[in-house]
Design a protein around this motif. Structure first.
Motif, PDB file in Angstrom:
ATOM      1  N   ILE A 151       0.906  -1.298  -0.198  1.00 42.53           N
ATOM      2  CA  ILE A 151      -0.023   0.046  -0.029  1.00 42.53           C
ATOM      3  C   ILE A 151       0.769   1.292   0.004  1.00 42.53           C
ATOM      4  O   ILE A 151       1.839   1.058   0.782  1.00 42.53           O
ATOM      5  N   MET A 152       0.799   2.187  -0.694  1.00 44.56           N
ATOM      6  CA  MET A 152       1.574   3.480  -0.897  1.00 44.56           C
ATOM      7  C   MET A 152       0.499   4.690  -0.426  1.00 44.56           C
ATOM      8  O   MET A 152      -0.559   4.627  -1.019  1.00 44.56           O
ATOM      9  N   VAL A 153       0.846   5.704   0.456  1.00 50.13           N
ATOM     10  CA  VAL A 153       0.055   6.835   0.627  1.00 50.13           C
ATOM     11  C   VAL A 153       0.586   8.010   0.252  1.00 50.13           C
ATOM     12  O   VAL A 153       2.125   8.298   0.293  1.00 50.13           O
ATOM     13  N   ALA A 154       0.318   8.898  -0.551  1.00 52.49           N
ATOM     14  CA  ALA A 154       0.475  10.147  -1.106  1.00 52.49           C
ATOM     15  C   ALA A 154       0.349  11.072   0.039  1.00 52.49           C
ATOM     16  O   ALA A 154      -0.679  11.604   0.239  1.00 52.49           O
ATOM     17  N   LEU A 155       1.170  11.784   0.542  1.00 57.07           N
ATOM     18  CA  LEU A 155       1.378  12.816   1.486  1.00 57.07           C
ATOM     19  C   LEU A 155       1.672  14.248   0.901  1.00 57.07           C
ATOM     20  O   LEU A 155       2.277  14.431  -0.055  1.00 57.07           O
ATOM     21  N   ALA A 175      -4.380   3.871   5.705  1.00 59.06           N
ATOM     22  CA  ALA A 175      -3.328   2.844   5.442  1.00 59.06           C
ATOM     23  C   ALA A 175      -2.788   1.961   6.472  1.00 59.06           C
ATOM     24  O   ALA A 175      -3.085   0.611   6.038  1.00 59.06           O
ATOM     25  N   THR A 176      -2.965   2.430   7.672  1.00 56.27           N
ATOM     26  CA  THR A 176      -2.663   1.368   8.832  1.00 56.27           C
ATOM     27  C   THR A 176      -3.650   0.498   8.957  1.00 56.27           C
ATOM     28  O   THR A 176      -3.451  -0.659   9.017  1.00 56.27           O
ATOM     29  N   LYS A 177      -4.921   0.760   8.821  1.00 59.90           N
ATOM     30  CA  LYS A 177      -6.151   0.086   9.189  1.00 59.90           C
ATOM     31  C   LYS A 177      -5.993  -1.249   7.925  1.00 59.90           C
ATOM     32  O   LYS A 177      -6.158  -2.536   8.292  1.00 59.90           O
ATOM     33  N   LEU A 178      -5.883  -0.781   6.800  1.00 58.65           N
ATOM     34  CA  LEU A 178      -6.009  -1.632   5.594  1.00 58.65           C
ATOM     35  C   LEU A 178      -4.829  -2.491   5.296  1.00 58.65           C
ATOM     36  O   LEU A 178      -5.059  -3.711   5.186  1.00 58.65           O
ATOM     37  N   SER A 179      -3.738  -1.890   6.007  1.00 53.97           N
ATOM     38  CA  SER A 179      -2.576  -2.838   6.253  1.00 53.97           C
ATOM     39  C   SER A 179      -2.727  -4.065   7.090  1.00 53.97           C
ATOM     40  O   SER A 179      -2.272  -5.091   6.841  1.00 53.97           O
ATOM     41  N   SER A 180      -3.392  -3.547   8.101  1.00 55.67           N
ATOM     42  CA  SER A 180      -3.594  -4.793   9.263  1.00 55.67           C
ATOM     43  C   SER A 180      -4.572  -6.012   8.892  1.00 55.67           C
ATOM     44  O   SER A 180      -4.444  -7.021   9.343  1.00 55.67           O
ATOM     45  N   ILE A 181      -5.380  -5.424   7.737  1.00 55.32           N
ATOM     46  CA  ILE A 181      -6.357  -6.579   7.384  1.00 55.32           C
ATOM     47  C   ILE A 181      -5.950  -7.176   6.357  1.00 55.32           C
ATOM     48  O   ILE A 181      -6.297  -8.272   5.706  1.00 55.32           O
ATOM     49  N   SER A 182      -4.882  -6.541   5.470  1.00 54.07           N
ATOM     50  CA  SER A 182      -4.732  -7.301   4.184  1.00 54.07           C
ATOM     51  C   SER A 182      -3.339  -7.784   4.004  1.00 54.07           C
ATOM     52  O   SER A 182      -2.907  -8.749   3.352  1.00 54.07           O
ATOM     53  N   GLY A 183      -2.383  -7.455   5.204  1.00 57.60           N
ATOM     54  CA  GLY A 183      -1.109  -8.153   5.457  1.00 57.60           C
ATOM     55  C   GLY A 183      -0.045  -7.267   4.474  1.00 57.60           C
ATOM     56  O   GLY A 183       1.009  -7.566   4.273  1.00 57.60           O
ATOM     57  N   MET A 184      -0.588  -6.075   3.776  1.00 59.62           N
ATOM     58  CA  MET A 184       0.523  -5.409   2.837  1.00 59.62           C
ATOM     59  C   MET A 184       1.457  -4.540   3.507  1.00 59.62           C
ATOM     60  O   MET A 184       0.728  -3.604   4.438  1.00 59.62           O
ATOM     61  N   VAL A 186       3.342  -0.927   4.103  1.00 57.94           N
ATOM     62  CA  VAL A 186       2.722   0.472   3.847  1.00 57.94           C
ATOM     63  C   VAL A 186       4.257   1.220   3.378  1.00 57.94           C
ATOM     64  O   VAL A 186       5.024   1.192   4.183  1.00 57.94           O
ATOM     65  N   HIS A 187       4.143   1.988   2.099  1.00 55.39           N
ATOM     66  CA  HIS A 187       5.005   2.960   1.805  1.00 55.39           C
ATOM     67  C   HIS A 187       4.668   4.352   1.890  1.00 55.39           C
ATOM     68  O   HIS A 187       3.180   4.450   1.678  1.00 55.39           O
ATOM     69  N   ALA A 255       3.147  -1.244  -5.689  1.00 56.87           N
ATOM     70  CA  ALA A 255       1.728  -0.967  -4.986  1.00 56.87           C
ATOM     71  C   ALA A 255       0.539  -1.542  -5.555  1.00 56.87           C
ATOM     72  O   ALA A 255       0.397  -1.446  -6.663  1.00 56.87           O
ATOM     73  N   GLU A 256      -0.221  -2.083  -4.888  1.00 59.42           N
ATOM     74  CA  GLU A 256      -1.422  -2.732  -4.917  1.00 59.42           C
ATOM     75  C   GLU A 256      -2.559  -1.559  -4.951  1.00 59.42           C
ATOM     76  O   GLU A 256      -3.531  -1.640  -5.673  1.00 59.42           O
ATOM     77  N   LEU A 257      -2.405  -0.884  -3.814  1.00 59.14           N
ATOM     78  CA  LEU A 257      -3.263   0.211  -3.645  1.00 59.14           C
ATOM     79  C   LEU A 257      -2.761   1.498  -3.251  1.00 59.14           C
ATOM     80  O   LEU A 257      -1.678   1.416  -2.662  1.00 59.14           O
ATOM     81  N   VAL A 258      -2.973   2.827  -3.927  1.00 58.63           N
ATOM     82  CA  VAL A 258      -2.356   3.905  -3.682  1.00 58.63           C
ATOM     83  C   VAL A 258      -3.703   4.903  -2.752  1.00 58.63           C
ATOM     84  O   VAL A 258      -4.767   4.853  -3.480  1.00 58.63           O
ATOM     85  N   ILE A 259      -3.337   5.531  -1.893  1.00 59.24           N
ATOM     86  CA  ILE A 259      -4.147   6.177  -1.144  1.00 59.24           C
ATOM     87  C   ILE A 259      -3.675   7.567  -1.374  1.00 59.24           C
ATOM     88  O   ILE A 259      -2.713   8.080  -0.903  1.00 59.24           O
ATOM     89  N   ILE A 260      -4.661   8.626  -1.636  1.00 55.26           N
ATOM     90  CA  ILE A 260      -4.329   9.887  -1.859  1.00 55.26           C
ATOM     91  C   ILE A 260      -5.427  10.837  -1.330  1.00 55.26           C
ATOM     92  O   ILE A 260      -6.781  10.286  -1.071  1.00 55.26           O
ATOM     93  N   GLY A 261      -5.199  11.954  -1.035  1.00 52.93           N
ATOM     94  CA  GLY A 261      -6.288  12.958  -0.870  1.00 52.93           C
ATOM     95  C   GLY A 261      -6.595  13.706  -1.961  1.00 52.93           C
ATOM     96  O   GLY A 261      -5.817  14.125  -2.816  1.00 52.93           O
ATOM     97  N   SER A 262      -7.721  14.509  -1.977  1.00 53.53           N
ATOM     98  CA  SER A 262      -8.293  15.287  -2.934  1.00 53.53           C
ATOM     99  C   SER A 262      -9.153  16.656  -2.228  1.00 53.53           C
ATOM    100  O   SER A 262     -10.019  16.234  -1.394  1.00 53.53           O
ATOM    101  N   ILE A 263      -8.706  17.743  -2.520  1.00 51.44           N
ATOM    102  CA  ILE A 263      -9.832  18.665  -2.175  1.00 51.44           C
ATOM    103  C   ILE A 263     -10.397  19.093  -3.365  1.00 51.44           C
ATOM    104  O   ILE A 263     -11.631  19.578  -2.991  1.00 51.44           O
ATOM    105  N   GLY A 264     -10.127  18.871  -4.483  1.00 48.15           N
ATOM    106  CA  GLY A 264     -10.952  19.109  -5.866  1.00 48.15           C
ATOM    107  C   GLY A 264     -11.413  20.794  -6.136  1.00 48.15           C
ATOM    108  O   GLY A 264     -11.618  21.307  -5.407  1.00 48.15           O
TER     109      GLY A 264
END
Length: 293
Positions: A151-155, A175-184, A186-187, A255-264
């Motif tokens: 999992i990769m988080v863009a900050l 990311a922490t939560k999803l890592s705990s349930i997927s075993g992947m 985090v970057h 990365a299988e999953l990328v987590i990003i923020g959006s203000i739009g």
């Protein structure tokens, strides 16, 4: 990030219903409920002169029921065990329906098969969902989650805006939560903006600036993650535009999953300029979880 209720947008273009399959996995991990909604719309102007209003409504019901039966069969084939509600709606504007529906019904995440577009004036449903809602949106790619991937988080560590700083923490917590349930693993990624003009003129030393940024932000990110230890090798601070850095790094760390923020952005400015999250979507080949402040 706790997931108790998931809104799944079934995609009639996707025979495999990847969004539904991903949602079933999440529902099983979090013991969450699924509300699956499929959309269908067709212009019936050509037959409106031959049928009265009641007959047209009856025809719509038959069409919707046929699609509901087809989707029900797919749900059975997928072997979904979660508590599930299925709805098929006659609607052209998917994002408007979702926005209205989410005002009265709470969901922890919206899951949809991702569709990208690079057209300057074409704004796909995915982008409307990212801009207009407060519910996180998971855009599903073709690949299935595998434990060996990451999992990769863009900050955005350089921001001075409090809402964006809070969003950084929100992304890390997810990311922490999803890592705990997927075993992947985090970057964590931060793209440091350095003016190419100032760099070329020798006014800014790229290497020195990057070194200072690492010394400053790596301890902050480690602190934000909390009790879970983070190797410095999993914190990536790169110089460059996020729309280039993030897809490149996501590929490098598998990365299988990328987590990003959006203000739009909204309106014409959004169509012409887009925003960072939307620019990244055109290049990413992973699942993408988009979260708002």
């Amino acid at each position: 990030m706790n997931i108790n209720s998931i809104l799944v947008i079934a995609d009639k273009q996707d025979c495999e219903q990847k969004a539904l399959a991903h949602s079933a996995t999440l529902a099983a991990k979090f013991d969450a409920k699924l509300h699956v909604v499929a959309f269908y719309y067709e212009h019936l102007a050509s037959i409106s002169a031959e049928l009265d209003k009641e007959q047209i409504e009856g025809l719509k019901e038959k069409i919707l029921q046929a699609h509901k039966n087809e989707l029900s069969s797919k749900i059975v084939d997928l072997g979904i065990k979660a508590e599930l509600e299925l709805q098929v709606v006659w609607e052209k504007d998917i994002s408007a329906w979702v926005k209205k529906h989410c005002k009265t019904t709470h969901y922890d995440v919206i899951v949809k098969t991702g569709h990208r577009s690079e057209g300057a004036f074409y704004v796909p449903t995915d982008w409307h969902l990212m801009r207009n809602g407060q519910t996180p949106v998971l855009l599903v790619a073709d690949k299935k989650w595998r434990k060996k991937r990451a999992i990769m988080v863009a900050l955005d560590m350089a921001t001075k805006v409090k809402s964006k700083q809070a969003l950084n923490q929100k992304l890390i917590n997810a990311a922490t939560k999803l890592s705990s349930i997927s075993g992947m693993p985090v970057h964590y990624c931060f793209s440091l903006a350095i003016s190419p003009v100032l760099k070329d003129l020798g006014i800014i030393d790229k290497d020195k600036t990057l070194k200072q940024a690492k010394q400053k932000y790596i301890p902050i990110i480690q602190q934000m993650v909390g009790d879970q230890p983070v190797s410095p090798d999993h914190i990536h601070i790169k110089a460059g535009d996020p729309s280039n850095v993030i897809p490149s790094l996501a590929s490098k760390v598998q990365a299988e999953l990328v987590i990003i923020g959006s203000i739009g952005r909204k309106g014409l400015r959004a169509k012409l300029m887009g925003n960072t999250a939307e620019s990244i979507l055109t290049l990413l080949k992973t699942d993408v979880l988009v979260m708002q402040p």
